[in-house]
Every structure is written in structure tokens, then in C-alpha cells.
Design a protein around this motif. Sequence first.
Motif, PDB file in Angstrom:
ATOM      1  N   SER A  20      73.597  37.570 128.302  1.00 43.23           N
ATOM      2  CA  SER A  20      72.766  38.452 127.939  1.00 43.23           C
ATOM      3  C   SER A  20      71.896  37.658 127.291  1.00 43.23           C
ATOM      4  CB  SER A  20      74.143  38.487 126.129  1.00 43.23           C
ATOM      5  OG  SER A  20      73.653  38.638 125.328  1.00 43.23           O
ATOM      6  N   HIS A  77      67.811  48.622 124.291  1.00 40.39           N
ATOM      7  CA  HIS A  77      68.545  47.875 125.192  1.00 40.39           C
ATOM      8  C   HIS A  77      70.531  48.046 125.199  1.00 40.39           C
ATOM      9  CE1 HIS A  77      65.501  44.607 125.442  1.00 40.39           C
ATOM     10  NE2 HIS A  77      65.371  44.999 125.908  1.00 40.39           N
ATOM     11  N   ASP A  78      70.286  48.789 123.350  1.00 37.51           N
ATOM     12  CA  ASP A  78      71.742  48.898 123.181  1.00 37.51           C
ATOM     13  C   ASP A  78      72.182  50.402 123.769  1.00 37.51           C
ATOM     14  OD1 ASP A  78      72.794  46.014 122.587  1.00 37.51           O
ATOM     15  OD2 ASP A  78      72.137  46.587 120.428  1.00 37.51           O
ATOM     16  N   VAL A 116      65.704  49.369 133.920  1.00 36.00           N
ATOM     17  CA  VAL A 116      66.917  49.119 133.466  1.00 36.00           C
ATOM     18  C   VAL A 116      67.469  48.806 135.087  1.00 36.00           C
ATOM     19  CG1 VAL A 116      69.413  49.921 132.829  1.00 36.00           C
ATOM     20  CG2 VAL A 116      67.635  50.343 131.138  1.00 36.00           C
ATOM     21  N   LEU A 141      65.017  42.806 130.900  1.00 32.46           N
ATOM     22  CA  LEU A 141      64.857  44.036 130.376  1.00 32.46           C
ATOM     23  C   LEU A 141      63.127  44.443 129.770  1.00 32.46           C
ATOM     24  CD1 LEU A 141      68.383  45.502 129.151  1.00 32.46           C
ATOM     25  CD2 LEU A 141      67.074  45.904 131.243  1.00 32.46           C
ATOM     26  N   ARG A 142      62.867  43.317 128.613  1.00 36.74           N
ATOM     27  CA  ARG A 142      61.519  42.714 128.370  1.00 36.74           C
ATOM     28  C   ARG A 142      60.649  42.833 129.315  1.00 36.74           C
ATOM     29  NH1 ARG A 142      63.748  39.390 123.928  1.00 36.74           N
ATOM     30  NH2 ARG A 142      64.812  40.151 123.104  1.00 36.74           N
ATOM     31  N   ASP A 190      63.088  46.250 123.052  1.00 39.09           N
ATOM     32  CA  ASP A 190      64.428  46.219 122.089  1.00 39.09           C
ATOM     33  C   ASP A 190      65.699  47.047 121.899  1.00 39.09           C
ATOM     34  OD1 ASP A 190      62.932  43.621 123.001  1.00 39.09           O
ATOM     35  OD2 ASP A 190      64.265  42.473 121.756  1.00 39.09           O
ATOM     36  N   LEU A 210      71.761  47.241 128.182  1.00 39.63           N
ATOM     37  CA  LEU A 210      72.135  45.673 128.050  1.00 39.63           C
ATOM     38  C   LEU A 210      73.383  45.322 129.706  1.00 39.63           C
ATOM     39  CD1 LEU A 210      70.727  42.949 127.673  1.00 39.63           C
ATOM     40  CD2 LEU A 210      73.069  42.958 125.593  1.00 39.63           C
ATOM     41  N   ARG A 241      68.098  40.522 128.544  1.00 40.20           N
ATOM     42  CA  ARG A 241      67.710  41.059 127.622  1.00 40.20           C
ATOM     43  C   ARG A 241      66.331  40.316 128.296  1.00 40.20           C
ATOM     44  NH1 ARG A 241      68.997  43.669 123.272  1.00 40.20           N
ATOM     45  NH2 ARG A 241      70.951  42.729 122.189  1.00 40.20           N
ATOM     46  N   SER A 295      76.422  50.357 128.594  1.00 35.43           N
ATOM     47  CA  SER A 295      74.529  50.325 127.777  1.00 35.43           C
ATOM     48  C   SER A 295      73.418  49.378 128.781  1.00 35.43           C
ATOM     49  CB  SER A 295      74.624  49.786 125.957  1.00 35.43           C
ATOM     50  OG  SER A 295      74.780  48.066 126.970  1.00 35.43           O
TER      51      SER A 295
END
Lengths: 187, 235
Positions: free
Chosen positions: B129, B146-147, B161, B136-137, B143, B111, B133, B109
Motif C-alpha cells: 500500500s 488515491h481512494d 493509475v 501514484l505520486r 493523494d 490505490l 501510494r 480504487s
Amino acid sequence: MATDIRQQVGTDKVDVTTDQSVIDRITAPLSDARDSSRIGTIVALIASGAIILFSIGIVARQRIKEIGILKAVGASNWHVIGQFGVETAGISIVAALIGALATFPLAQKVADGLLSSPSTGGNGGRGQALLAGATRTGGLLGSVNIAVSPEVFLYALAIAIGLAIVATVVPAWYVGRVRPAEVLRHE
Amino acid sequence: MNDPAMENGFIAIAEGLTKHFPSGGRTVRAVDGVDFRIARGRMVALRGPSGCGKSTLLNLIGALDKPDSGQLQVDGVDVRRLSGGREVSYRRRKVGFVFQQFNLIPQLSALENVTLPMELAGDNGRNSSDLARQLLRQVGLDDGLHDRRPARLSGGEQQRVAIARALANDPPIILADEPTANLDSKTGRLIIELLQALRGDQRTVIIATHDVDIASRADSVLEMMDGQIVRATGG
Ligand SMILES: Nc1ncnc2c1ncn2[C@@H]1O[C@H](COP(=O)(O)OP(=O)(O)OP(=O)(O)O)[C@@H](O)[C@H]1O
Ligand SMILES: [Mg+2]
């Protein structure tokens, strides 16, 4: 006549199914059956080896870019091998076992053909016999077991493990040689 | 080169850096005796026509390839001497790579792609983790995404990413090889603005590009031609 059959079995010619050859099979000596067992083992070995190299090749080719990415972001060779080596070794062990198990019943069938034993019991029974290392009776020449001997089974297992080790060392060597810049080059 | 004061001011110093490739009996002089000094905290554009050696030079700086000869020092590390564990550690900690084709791991993913370099560096679990996050923000990925796996992200999202991944271990240098070439111009501009925002006191961004617009946004420009740096502007 025995020489004829040896040639037939050895060169894998199965197109000769005349009455004469059936009689030949009935009278074939036991040693021929042993030969066919050995042939079966060799075929199993070659088949397993081919499958292993094939699966390594496929995994490596499909994943070469991934190997490059992993190395580029700081994965050690050992990490990459841990990821892909386990994969190929797993495939290899399964392939080797399937190859071995699939080929022994074949050898058994060849032996059955040679001995022209009237069909007694299905493959399931044979599988059990294989696991138990028990002997099976029946057929004109009495008890003959090709794939059943525990020595042969252990031998095959040892070969499978040996091949699995090869299947780990080869990718390890391969991963060590991958240069990220080379494999991540576009086009 | 041995003056520590000088090294402090420059994140990367090259002298006579060379990388040739054999190609069908001939030799391609991809990088052919390059000298440069790149100051810390800049956004540097590496410009030049296709095939002039930009990617090769970035790969050398990122230790994705080994030079044939010359000197290359990056953040106090003699890159030519790297091998084994020290090379791996250099790739983890000193540089973050951003590629033209994003090069995310397809099975992971968004993330997980970002936590991967952290885990490789030995940071496991919740901490990495949470940090991932946050990164990524920072690069502007919602959000809700992310997955997702890379296949379910747009090109621009994948590149975000990839930038977050490059930042994972907080390296002093980000190397970006044509990071906008596979994106439409609007998305490309956003990605360049993002990279521009990353450079700062402690971080240098080097972008290989043939886009004049990107080069005009850079603090300094190195122009390459046939494996050599023919012009350096902006110090
Ligand atoms: N692994 C390799 N083997 C052979 N030749 C190579 C290799 N890598 C690069 N080259 C050659 O070296 C030269 C420089 O390549 P490089 O990819 O660095 O150029 P570039 O400036 O990045 O070009 P582009 O703008 O098209 O990305 C080219 O002629 C290329 O064909
Ligand atoms: Mg290039």
C-alpha cells in the motif's frame, strides 16, 4: 377419467375449471398427487439449472473484460476462479435453494387442488412443516404431504450441491480458456 | 540468439515471429515473420497504419497471446515456451501493460488497482500500500484521488493509475498500446513525457502508436506494414 386428469396435469393445462373437473379432482387417486410432486421436483431442477447457467452466463459476459485484465496483470486462473467462481457458485446455491423451495409449495398447491382439500392453515404453517418434516392432516383423503418428506428435501439439497459444483467447474473451464489479447481487443 | 553477451544488450529479440488469425475463411497475417532486436533502456515506438499488427506484436511480447511460430526471447525468457505458472509469473514480473482504454478494474480504487499486481505477486499489506501510494505520486496523481474509483477519475488520471499499475512489480519492460489515443493532445503529451521519464538503464518502454509526434520522441522507431517490420531507425 383418471387418464384425462393425468393428461391435464401432465400437459400443465389449468384452463379446465368446470364443475366436472372439480369433481374429478376430488376423486383423483393419491398416486396422481405423487406424480405432481415428482413433476414439481423436475420443474425445480430444471428451473434451478436454468437459473444457474443464466447467472454464470451473465457474470461471465459482464466480467469477461475484467477476467482479461486480471489475467493480463498476472492473476492465475485459480485466482480468477476464486474471485468469480465463488460469486457464481454463491448465486447458484441461492438460486437452487430458492428454486427448490419455491417449487415445492407449488407442488403442494397442485396436490391441494387435486385433493380439493378445504384450505387449512396458511403457507407459513406449510413452511414449518417443510422444515420439521412433520405431517399435515386435513382434506378429504386425509394426510398428504408432498414437499415435506425429508428424503425429498435431502434429494433437492444434493441436487443443489451438485448444480453448485457444476456452477464452479463450468466457469473454471471458461476462465482457463480466456485469452487476454482476445477479450481486451477494442471494438 | 544463444550468445549471452548479445542477450545482455537486448531486452527483446524476435526471429521469424508470426501470428495469423483465421477470419471468415481467410487468414489475417497480423504478424508475419518479424525480426527485431530491442536494446535495453530505450523508448521504442512501434509505428504503422491501423491494422498493421502493432497491438498483436505487443500482445505477443506481453504473453497476452501466443505466437504461431518463430522465436521470441524477452529478458532471457523464451516466451514461446511459457505456459501455466511460468506464464503467469512472466506477466506479473517481466512486463507492465498500459492500454488505450486504461482497463482499470472498476470496483477497485486507484490505490487498490495498483496494489493488485503486488498482491498477485505475493506482496501483501502495508508495504504494498505504501509503495502503491509512492507510485501514484510518481505518476502525478494527487493523494486526494488515491481512494477514488476509476469512474470518478478523468481519462488522463485513469491512465496515470494504469501506468502506476504497470510499474507495480518493477518490470523491465513497459508495453503501451496507443496510450494517448483516448486523451486530448495536451494530456497525451504529459502521458508520453511520463513514459519517457520511466525508461532508463533497467527499463525499456515500447509504445505502439500512429502518432508521428510520439514517434519523434522515441529513441528508436520500428515501422510496421501488413504484419512486417519495414524499417528500423535509431538502432
Ligand atoms: N483476435 C483476432 N481475430 C481476428 N483477427 C484479428 C484478431 N486480432 C487482430 N486481428 C487482425 O489482425 C490485424 C492486425 O491487428 P492489430 O490490432 O494488431 O493492428 P494494429 O496495428 O494494432 O491496428 P490499430 O492501429 O487499429 O490498433 C488486423 O487486420 C486485425 O483485424
Ligand atoms: Mg492496435
